[in-house]
Design a protein around this motif. Sequence first.
Motif, short mmCIF file in Angstrom:
data_model
loop_
_atom_site.label_atom_id
_atom_site.label_comp_id
_atom_site.label_asym_id
_atom_site.label_seq_id
_atom_site.Cartn_x
_atom_site.Cartn_y
_atom_site.Cartn_z
N ARG A 169 -0.46 -7.18 14.23
CA ARG A 169 0.43 -8.34 14.04
C ARG A 169 -0.04 -9.27 12.92
O ARG A 169 0.42 -10.40 12.81
N GLN A 170 -0.91 -8.79 12.05
CA GLN A 170 -1.35 -9.57 10.91
C GLN A 170 -0.87 -8.90 9.62
O GLN A 170 -0.92 -7.68 9.48
N ALA A 171 -0.40 -9.71 8.68
CA ALA A 171 -0.01 -9.18 7.38
C ALA A 171 -1.27 -8.83 6.60
O ALA A 171 -2.09 -9.71 6.33
N ILE A 172 -1.45 -7.57 6.27
CA ILE A 172 -2.62 -7.19 5.49
C ILE A 172 -2.27 -6.98 4.01
O ILE A 172 -3.15 -6.85 3.17
N ALA A 173 -0.97 -6.96 3.70
CA ALA A 173 -0.52 -6.90 2.31
C ALA A 173 0.96 -7.19 2.25
O ALA A 173 1.70 -6.87 3.19
N VAL A 174 1.39 -7.81 1.16
CA VAL A 174 2.82 -8.06 0.94
C VAL A 174 3.17 -7.63 -0.48
O VAL A 174 2.36 -7.74 -1.40
N GLU A 175 4.38 -7.13 -0.63
CA GLU A 175 4.84 -6.68 -1.94
C GLU A 175 5.14 -7.88 -2.83
O GLU A 175 5.66 -8.90 -2.38
N ASN A 176 4.80 -7.73 -4.12
CA ASN A 176 5.16 -8.76 -5.10
C ASN A 176 5.91 -8.08 -6.25
O ASN A 176 6.46 -6.99 -6.09
N MET A 183 1.03 -2.35 -4.07
CA MET A 183 0.54 -2.91 -2.81
C MET A 183 -0.26 -1.87 -2.04
O MET A 183 -1.35 -2.14 -1.52
N LEU A 184 0.26 -0.64 -1.95
CA LEU A 184 -0.43 0.41 -1.20
C LEU A 184 -1.72 0.83 -1.89
O LEU A 184 -2.72 1.12 -1.22
N GLN A 185 -1.72 0.86 -3.20
CA GLN A 185 -2.95 1.18 -3.93
C GLN A 185 -4.02 0.12 -3.68
O GLN A 185 -5.21 0.45 -3.49
N ALA A 186 -3.62 -1.14 -3.63
CA ALA A 186 -4.58 -2.21 -3.35
C ALA A 186 -5.16 -2.07 -1.95
O ALA A 186 -6.35 -2.34 -1.73
N LEU A 187 -4.34 -1.62 -1.00
CA LEU A 187 -4.82 -1.46 0.37
C LEU A 187 -5.89 -0.38 0.48
O LEU A 187 -6.74 -0.44 1.38
N GLN A 188 -5.87 0.60 -0.40
CA GLN A 188 -6.85 1.68 -0.34
C GLN A 188 -8.27 1.17 -0.53
O GLN A 188 -9.22 1.84 -0.13
N HIS A 189 -8.43 0.00 -1.11
CA HIS A 189 -9.75 -0.53 -1.41
C HIS A 189 -10.20 -1.60 -0.41
O HIS A 189 -11.21 -2.25 -0.62
N ARG A 190 -9.45 -1.74 0.69
CA ARG A 190 -9.82 -2.73 1.71
C ARG A 190 -10.62 -2.04 2.82
O ARG A 190 -10.11 -1.13 3.47
N ASP A 192 -11.29 -2.67 5.90
CA ASP A 192 -11.10 -3.44 7.13
C ASP A 192 -10.36 -2.64 8.21
O ASP A 192 -9.59 -3.19 8.97
N GLY A 193 -10.56 -1.32 8.24
CA GLY A 193 -10.05 -0.56 9.36
C GLY A 193 -8.87 0.32 9.04
O GLY A 193 -8.40 0.39 7.91
N GLN A 194 -8.42 1.01 10.08
CA GLN A 194 -7.31 1.94 9.97
C GLN A 194 -6.18 1.50 10.89
O GLN A 194 -6.36 0.67 11.77
N GLY A 195 -5.01 2.11 10.70
CA GLY A 195 -3.87 1.80 11.54
C GLY A 195 -2.95 0.80 10.90
O GLY A 195 -3.16 0.32 9.79
N GLY A 196 -1.90 0.45 11.62
CA GLY A 196 -0.90 -0.45 11.07
C GLY A 196 0.22 0.34 10.42
O GLY A 196 0.26 1.57 10.45
N LEU A 197 1.14 -0.38 9.81
CA LEU A 197 2.33 0.29 9.28
C LEU A 197 2.86 -0.39 8.04
O LEU A 197 2.57 -1.56 7.77
N ALA A 226 -3.85 4.65 2.32
CA ALA A 226 -4.13 3.25 2.64
C ALA A 226 -4.57 3.07 4.09
O ALA A 226 -4.87 1.95 4.51
N GLY A 227 -4.60 4.17 4.86
CA GLY A 227 -5.06 4.10 6.24
C GLY A 227 -4.01 3.68 7.23
O GLY A 227 -4.33 3.39 8.39
N LEU A 228 -2.74 3.67 6.83
CA LEU A 228 -1.67 3.26 7.73
C LEU A 228 -1.28 4.41 8.65
O LEU A 228 -1.47 5.58 8.33
N SER A 229 -0.70 4.07 9.78
CA SER A 229 -0.32 5.07 10.78
C SER A 229 1.14 5.49 10.68
O SER A 229 1.52 6.51 11.27
N GLY A 230 1.95 4.70 9.99
CA GLY A 230 3.35 5.04 9.92
C GLY A 230 4.13 4.18 8.96
O GLY A 230 3.60 3.22 8.37
#
Length: 262
Positions: A169-176, A183-190, A192-197, A226-230
């Motif tokens: 329930r936390q925003a870990i990235a938003v599109e600009n 956005m998804l490429q930036a998430l690959q370098h975080r 801070d865990g796996q999961g989310g959507l 990016a480690g997302l589940s869906g």
Amino acid sequence: MLALIAGTGALPGEIVSQLATRPLICCMAGNEPSSVTAELHFRLEHLGSFLAELTARGITEICMAGAVGRPRIDPSAIDAATYPLVPVLQAALAAGDDGALRAVIEIFETSGFAVKSAQDVAPDLLMTAGVPTVVQPGELDKADVLRGAEILAAMSAADIGQSCAVRGRQAIAVENTFGTDWMLQALQHRPDGQGGLLFKAPKTAQDRRADLPTIGPATVEMAAKAGLSGIVLEAGGVIVLAQDEVIATADRLGLFLWLRPA
């Protein structure tokens, strides 16, 4: 007769492949498409002359599809037919994405053309509601979706994007303005865990005749990296390219794809 103003990306080619009659394919200078071959090129400074050419060729409908960058207008290159459009063009270039598209659509309609969406001319670009993948969303995913819808509503008010990534329930990235891929490429370098959507939907009051959100197989690949589940899409509100491949890629990578009613 239809004119397709094609930008970059796979969408223009997908539209043409679904049409029984090939449209007149056009493109704006600096945004030449790679998925189709344009027959008519124009500069924004010559937009008035371009519209007159479309009329002379018997065009009655226009569809805009594909990514187009914001051009800079060269005042010295504006032709006589385009001078009356300059105030609207200036306002469009100064507005957000949705505001700019509304202004462009207004120019086309005022010139006598019917503006059609990609999904109007190629309805199979949209998928129906449901979860077509082997993996199904869980209860935590359903909570993240509700949060994603809240985040996109806030983003819509600022006209800044059509997707976000949510985990716990936390925003870990938003599109600009750089788009979903960035956005998804930036998430690959975080770290801070796996999961989310990934949650993707049109803006709240968006004119759906242009710039409808789009995904394809590469989006699924990047979401997995990016480690997302869906991936959750608004059913009927997001274009899905190469749909069978998208589903197969999600199954291969263990992600769910959820087409959720608005």
